[in-house]
Design a protein around this motif. Structure first.
Motif, PDB file in Angstrom:
ATOM      1  N   SER A 120     -70.394  84.333  51.254  1.00 21.74           N
ATOM      2  CA  SER A 120     -70.728  83.357  50.147  1.00 21.74           C
ATOM      3  C   SER A 120     -69.590  83.485  49.200  1.00 21.74           C
ATOM      4  CB  SER A 120     -72.054  83.550  49.575  1.00 21.74           C
ATOM      5  OG  SER A 120     -72.093  84.889  48.975  1.00 21.74           O
ATOM      6  N   SER A 121     -68.868  84.392  49.093  1.00 21.34           N
ATOM      7  CA  SER A 121     -67.557  84.543  48.131  1.00 21.34           C
ATOM      8  C   SER A 121     -66.499  83.388  48.259  1.00 21.34           C
ATOM      9  CB  SER A 121     -66.851  85.960  48.286  1.00 21.34           C
ATOM     10  OG  SER A 121     -67.855  86.989  48.081  1.00 21.34           O
ATOM     11  N   PHE A 122     -66.325  82.931  49.441  1.00 18.21           N
ATOM     12  CA  PHE A 122     -65.435  82.109  49.903  1.00 18.21           C
ATOM     13  C   PHE A 122     -65.831  80.857  50.583  1.00 18.21           C
ATOM     14  CE2 PHE A 122     -63.520  86.244  49.123  1.00 18.21           C
ATOM     15  CZ  PHE A 122     -62.888  86.161  48.191  1.00 18.21           C
ATOM     16  N   PRO A 123     -65.342  79.516  50.546  1.00 19.51           N
ATOM     17  CA  PRO A 123     -65.570  78.538  51.406  1.00 19.51           C
ATOM     18  C   PRO A 123     -64.889  78.872  52.911  1.00 19.51           C
ATOM     19  CG  PRO A 123     -63.822  77.793  49.992  1.00 19.51           C
ATOM     20  CD  PRO A 123     -64.401  79.066  49.280  1.00 19.51           C
ATOM     21  N   THR A 124     -65.321  78.548  53.850  1.00 20.89           N
ATOM     22  CA  THR A 124     -64.691  78.682  55.132  1.00 20.89           C
ATOM     23  C   THR A 124     -63.697  78.033  55.424  1.00 20.89           C
ATOM     24  OG1 THR A 124     -66.120  77.292  56.232  1.00 20.89           O
ATOM     25  CG2 THR A 124     -67.116  79.475  56.025  1.00 20.89           C
ATOM     26  N   GLY A 125     -63.370  76.781  54.562  1.00 20.40           N
ATOM     27  CA  GLY A 125     -62.292  76.065  54.883  1.00 20.40           C
ATOM     28  C   GLY A 125     -62.581  74.749  55.919  1.00 20.40           C
ATOM     29  N   ASP A 126     -63.628  74.811  56.361  1.00 19.34           N
ATOM     30  CA  ASP A 126     -64.068  73.657  57.414  1.00 19.34           C
ATOM     31  C   ASP A 126     -65.273  72.566  56.590  1.00 19.34           C
ATOM     32  OD1 ASP A 126     -66.628  75.245  57.102  1.00 19.34           O
ATOM     33  OD2 ASP A 126     -66.676  75.672  59.238  1.00 19.34           O
TER      34      ASP A 126
END
Length: 253
Positions: free
Chosen positions: A210-216
């Protein structure tokens, strides 16, 4: 017929020699790996010159009978690395852990690794990289680059237990060991680490997904606990390891 200690460790070496091709030119078959696992499953501490770990005490003696320190705290004791065989095609070695000691998250690039817990309890946490690679730039301190990985192992192994296997791209190629009790692990690594061949041991730190978005487009990964972001780090300064002498039956090459 019960094998003698000398025949057990020699048989393990001989089977590794037959199983692993020169310089890892071809991967071993699943049948060959299963045979190795079956043999490793029979190996006991006495077969490789170890006590069962119960003799590690407040006098600072480890399971190899080597004086470590005089009444040191258990977490200040080093992990002992025992080299049994180091060759071009495979390495046989042992790690003897004091309770609470840790080998941080690290990888085994292009390698197959078999691990057998000889005594004690060990927590194993392991990941595989998500393919195709999902790489993001952290906005936190240092702006580290992180890559998405999937959790495949998160369990405590207590001897006696079966042999664990990881492969170049599956089975938990990135793993972390934490000693729940004093314990020892027998490892077979094929091919061995070799920086010149691109098989360097790299250490990592994992972050909640949950620390970063997946980019999708998915900005929240709270519902995906089996994934994590992993960032490369320098070799930890508190990784405290010292060499030990192999005290088991001699291995004939």
């Amino acid at each position: 017929m019960t094998k003698s200690p000398s025949s057990s460790v020699q048989a393990l070496y001989d089977l590794c020699k037959k199983t692993f091709a020169p310089s890892g030119t071809r991967p071993p078959s699943s049948l060959a790996i299963n045979k190795l696992c079956s043999l490793l499953d029979t190996i006991a501490p006495a077969d490789v010159g170890l006590d069962d770990g119960n003799k590690e005490n407040d006098r600072g003696h480890g399971p190899l009978g080597i004086k470590l320190f005089n009444r040191v705290h258990r977490w200040a004791q080093p992990i002992t690395y025992v080299d049994m065989h180091e060759g071009e095609n495979f390495t046989m070695c042992m790690f003897c852990f004091p309770a609470s000691s840790v080998i941080p998250l690290h990888d085994h690039p292009g390698m197959t690794v078999l691990s057998k817990v000889l005594y004690g309890s060990l927590h194993v946490k392991a990941y595989d990289w998500v393919e195709p690679a999902n790489i993001q730039k952290s906005k936190g301190a240092g702006h580290a680059t992180v890559r998405l990985a999937k959790l495949v192992v998160d369990e405590v192994l207590t001897a006696p237990c079966g042999t664990s296997v990881l492969y170049p791209k599956s089975g938990g190629n990135l793993h972390c060991f934490t000693a729940i009790t004093p314990c020892a692990v027998l490892d077979i690594l094929a091919p061995p680490y070799d920086e010149a061949a691109g098989r360097k041991c790299t250490y990592y730190r994992d972050y909640p997904c949950s620390s970063f978005p997946t980019g999708d487009g998915d900005q929240s990964m709270d519902d995906k606990p089996d994934y994590a972001w992993v960032a490369e780090i320098n070799t930890p300064e508190d990784l405290y390891m010292r060499p030990g002498m192999y005290m088991g039956p001699p291995i004939q090459n």
